[in-house]
Motif scaffolding. Structure first.
Motif, PDB file in Angstrom:
ATOM      1  N   LYS A   3       0.759  -1.103  -0.010  1.00  0.00           N
ATOM      2  CA  LYS A   3       0.246   0.168  -0.081  1.00  0.00           C
ATOM      3  C   LYS A   3       0.768   0.911   0.335  1.00  0.00           C
ATOM      4  N   THR A   4       2.424   1.198   0.433  1.00  0.00           N
ATOM      5  CA  THR A   4       3.694   2.423   0.634  1.00  0.00           C
ATOM      6  C   THR A   4       3.328   2.893  -0.801  1.00  0.00           C
ATOM      7  N   ASP A   5       3.679   1.473  -1.454  1.00  0.00           N
ATOM      8  CA  ASP A   5       4.099   1.561  -2.991  1.00  0.00           C
ATOM      9  C   ASP A   5       3.087   2.255  -3.747  1.00  0.00           C
ATOM     10  N   GLU A   6       2.291   2.042  -3.379  1.00  0.00           N
ATOM     11  CA  GLU A   6       1.497   2.324  -4.510  1.00  0.00           C
ATOM     12  C   GLU A   6       0.869   4.000  -3.616  1.00  0.00           C
ATOM     13  N   LYS A   7       0.987   4.036  -2.997  1.00  0.00           N
ATOM     14  CA  LYS A   7       1.143   5.963  -2.522  1.00  0.00           C
ATOM     15  C   LYS A   7       1.609   6.267  -3.409  1.00  0.00           C
TER      16      LYS A   7
END
Length: 54
Positions: A25-29
């Motif tokens: 989720k962090t990379d997606e954000k």
């Protein structure tokens, strides 16, 4: 998420237009914030034309 640019991650390469999988989720954000990813378009059903006879 859909790749907007070529992305290399975890030994995989995603080209523009391809669905990117396996990201946290962090990379997606941060990738979305910087323009590398875009939300996948929502699938829509085609409405039938009520004037059309079957």
């Amino acid at each position: 998420m859909i790749a907007v640019a070529t992305i290399e991650t975890k030994g995989k390469t995603f080209h523009p237009g391809e669905t990117v999988t396996g990201l946290s989720k962090t990379d997606e954000k941060w990738m979305k914030d910087r323009g590398y990813l875009a939300d996948a378009p929502k699938e829509t059903k085609e409405a039938k034309n009520p004037a059309e006879k079957v």
